[in-house]
Design an enzyme around this catalytic site. Sequence first.
Site, PDB file in Angstrom:
ATOM      1  N   THR A 130      -2.380   1.540  -4.778  1.00 44.69           N
ATOM      2  CA  THR A 130      -2.942   2.577  -3.984  1.00 44.69           C
ATOM      3  C   THR A 130      -4.268   2.987  -4.622  1.00 44.69           C
ATOM      4  OG1 THR A 130      -2.402   4.943  -3.227  1.00 44.69           O
ATOM      5  CG2 THR A 130      -1.534   4.030  -5.483  1.00 44.69           C
ATOM      6  N   GLY A 131      -5.014   3.896  -3.785  1.00 48.98           N
ATOM      7  CA  GLY A 131      -6.223   4.447  -4.180  1.00 48.98           C
ATOM      8  C   GLY A 131      -5.988   5.809  -4.826  1.00 48.98           C
ATOM      9  N   ASN A 157      -8.385  -1.313   4.789  1.00 47.22           N
ATOM     10  CA  ASN A 157      -8.641  -1.410   3.190  1.00 47.22           C
ATOM     11  C   ASN A 157      -7.686  -2.108   2.988  1.00 47.22           C
ATOM     12  OD1 ASN A 157      -6.897   0.536   4.095  1.00 47.22           O
ATOM     13  ND2 ASN A 157      -6.844   1.297   1.911  1.00 47.22           N
ATOM     14  N   LYS A 178      -6.957  -4.993  -4.798  1.00 57.75           N
ATOM     15  CA  LYS A 178      -5.669  -5.293  -4.281  1.00 57.75           C
ATOM     16  C   LYS A 178      -5.637  -6.706  -4.062  1.00 57.75           C
ATOM     17  CE  LYS A 178      -4.877  -0.803  -1.593  1.00 57.75           C
ATOM     18  NZ  LYS A 178      -4.651  -0.246  -0.527  1.00 57.75           N
ATOM     19  N   ASP A 180       0.979  -1.091   0.086  1.00 62.71           N
ATOM     20  CA  ASP A 180       0.228  -0.126   0.122  1.00 62.71           C
ATOM     21  C   ASP A 180       0.867   1.306   0.032  1.00 62.71           C
ATOM     22  OD1 ASP A 180      -2.153   1.630   0.308  1.00 62.71           O
ATOM     23  OD2 ASP A 180      -1.997   1.813   2.521  1.00 62.71           O
ATOM     24  N   LYS A 181       0.277   2.438  -0.459  1.00 62.68           N
ATOM     25  CA  LYS A 181       1.223   3.663  -0.512  1.00 62.68           C
ATOM     26  C   LYS A 181       0.829   4.441   0.809  1.00 62.68           C
ATOM     27  CE  LYS A 181       0.078   7.297  -2.355  1.00 62.68           C
ATOM     28  NZ  LYS A 181       0.362   8.488  -1.289  1.00 62.68           N
ATOM     29  N   THR A 182      -0.358   5.089   1.092  1.00 64.26           N
ATOM     30  CA  THR A 182      -0.526   5.857   1.938  1.00 64.26           C
ATOM     31  C   THR A 182      -0.420   5.332   3.413  1.00 64.26           C
ATOM     32  OG1 THR A 182      -2.022   7.229   0.690  1.00 64.26           O
ATOM     33  CG2 THR A 182      -2.188   7.765   2.974  1.00 64.26           C
TER      34      THR A 182
END
Length: 899
Positions: free
Chosen positions: A516-517, A642, A619, A398-400
């Site tokens: 990522t979103g 998430n 994902k 994931d990124k954030t």
Amino acid sequence: MSQHYYSSSNCRDTKFCQADTELNLRSNWETFLRRLLLVRGQWSYYRICILLCYFLYKTTAFALVRVWYGFYNGFNTQDNMVRSYKYTPLTFLPLNLYEQFHRAANLFFLLIVVLQCVPMIATIPWYSTMLPLLFVLLVRGCKDLATDLADLLLLCSTEPHSLCYVETADIDGETNLKFRQALSVTHAELNGDSVKQNLAAFDGIVWCEEPNGNLHSFKGELHWKEERHLLDTDHLLLRGTVLQNTDKAYGLVIYTGADSKILQNCGKLKLKKTRVEILLNKTVLVILLSMLTAALLLAVGAGLFEHRVSPQYEVVSVLQRDSSPAYLGFITFWGYIILLSPSMPMSLYITFEVIHMVHCLLIGWDIEMYWEDNNSPAQARTTTLNEELGQVGHLLSDKTGTLTQNRLLFRQCFIAGHIYGDMSKEIKLFAQSCLRTLCVAVRLVPEALWTEWSRALSQAGTSTGNQETALEEIYNQMEKDLTLLGVTAIEDRLQEGVPETISTLRRAGVKVWVLTGDKTETAVNVGYACKLMDPDTTLIQGEELRQLLESPSPDVHVMSKELEVWITDRTAVKSKAALVISGPELAELTKTPEWGARFVALSDQCQSVLCCRVTPAQKAEVVEMVRKHSTSITMAIGDGANDVNMIKTAHIGVGLCGVEGGQAVQNADFALAQFSFLRRLLLVHGHWSYYRICILLRYFLYKTTAFALVHIWYSFYNGFSAQPMYESWFISLYTTLYTSIPIQCMGMFEQDVSAKSCLSWPEIYSVGQKKQLFNPLVLAMTLLYSFYTSIILFFIPMGILQYSALDYQTLAITIETSVVLTTTVEVILHTKFWTKFSVAAVIFSLVAFFLSTLALHGARLFTASPKDYFFLGIHVCRLISVHVNHISLKEEKNAFPFL
């Protein structure tokens, strides 16, 4: 039945009475089966009935509690409880035993325990196998030992215009506040001094789409007072959002429990097994089949020996009491099953659990993975996946909150042509600096145009055709001719050490994907900043990527950035490239298996992959796609709810202790405080665990197989009678005392390279990725080596002693000593990292063997308890002296050369 039972009070020689009982039982099949069914059958029946009654009592009591609770709540079976645990009081025992007996060795030793309860074929007491098996099940069982929220339609709130502010960190990883607003009609009608009475009289009906996991869209209508009002995501309060800066909010429940959108994105719990354990179970199955084959051939040998050789020797004929060759072969077969059972290393599974638990403790004790800011050490939340940490081929992140700190800092803004801040003088530099930008613009619209546009929007929202396209066109009509008022720039900084970690993992051969979103531009800029891609990397996305996936050629390669052409030559030089794909494109990709396979194959030639604007469910679909079309081990890492589905789907799931709550950690296999700790977790602890576990398993297979094969070679000298080569106490103590501690120390502390070397030369990590230490070829060589060792261990002492005046006991002790010394030297030769514990373990094992051998073969213990301390050769001599009046010296020497 009474005529076959002898008690110690009625017989002076207990051993003779027991032997005579067994000889009488062997007289015919009927007597044998009668005793088996009547005596042992009654005991087993009684024990099983007690066990079943207790189990039925426990489960029935628990079920009745649920029934009484059903009367209380009106039998409403659809509750709103979210359960993240694996077992319930009702399912723990059957589910845990079901999982444990998936291990072939556990199932096999349960059969051995049953066989050892039959006196006719038992060679060692039943508790010698039962107690270790119970210990294994108990240790693993102990080791394996909800929130009430829903999706709401916002009707009104205490804030002006029924606004409410929510934090969606557990859903999309964002910590900034977002606003939701109720419909103007519900705000006007329901708010006021009597809001509760108004809500009680509310009789609106909501028509909406079926439950789904799409967090970014919602289609529905509120029918109330003969009017129809469109609903979208701005009117919903999803499960997992946190209400902020709002006193009260009132809503209508839309989806509950498993139907809520966040839970629609959570996958089912999967039982994770390492590939090393899967291969081990297959190897154990091969050993089992080999053992059954050997036992069958030896049983046939016993029948042939009884038919052709026994009649020539009176002493052998007397021992068998006229038993048929078929009956003797049948009994001998089960005797050899018990005798060869040590080749199935049950103590390995005990050691396996202990070593895994120690590895988990070492991970938690590593001060280099401790984050002082939030007092968070590394955690190993499962004890079965340690060695797989050393084999990861794909890291999906994931990124954030995972790569970034998820702490948004206001940095700059652009208002009326002026930039306020300290970093840039142009708006474009905002995005280039990896800042999150928000543009504020305005447009003056005549009332007639607004009325017409609003009516068109309402019609498009209720259309049954391509609704998304129609709405997009309506929005585009309004979002034009805008006057830019200003731009804000917010920074979400990378975590400390993220670029260095990703760079090192890439050197180790790990493919890093970011899911990522966020929008594509933000994700790409972060990719450059964290060294996921080099500055001169070619981005393959959009139509260009689609053409590659639709190419009729099975293999596609990029040649160079300058030429910007793709060829199908296998020998083409790979260029620096990265794949970028969005959520809608990914949805189309996962529907076409051929595209999925080609996408994964194409990604192997690229530096990295960026998946943008993806949902939590997507994902998990990406992880599943990589698992399906790749042979590498996948690891997923995230910090929010998430990311739970992705974490569950991967071979290994890692949760970060971030600011988004603890759901990612609760559902993860390992927990870290910082992304940078992955470097040490994989390259140091992962590599060490893989190396130690592989050495441990190969050594156990070697020592147990070499130990058991000696019985087979001895069968050619004892008439295939299932007589053990070793005395019974050596069989019990060999794997539990004489050879267990040195290999345990090796499995806990062994290092082929230091931690500093693992981090300095990450290429060493490829040993696990390529399965160099544990694969079918290596296992075959290990078993062949044990086969060779068993031949040396038996035939050299036999060749030396068979024509000497020494007896059978001397031969057994000689071979036992050779076995212990050989297996101990094997550990010494493989140990590269000596500790004080390793030295002490080797010395203790050898001293324990020699002291226990002196004690167990001494006259004092035999005099004190002849039932427990006797040697089989002496027992047979006494039995022969009772039943045989005269045997010629020549016959005795030919039949029993060591008596």
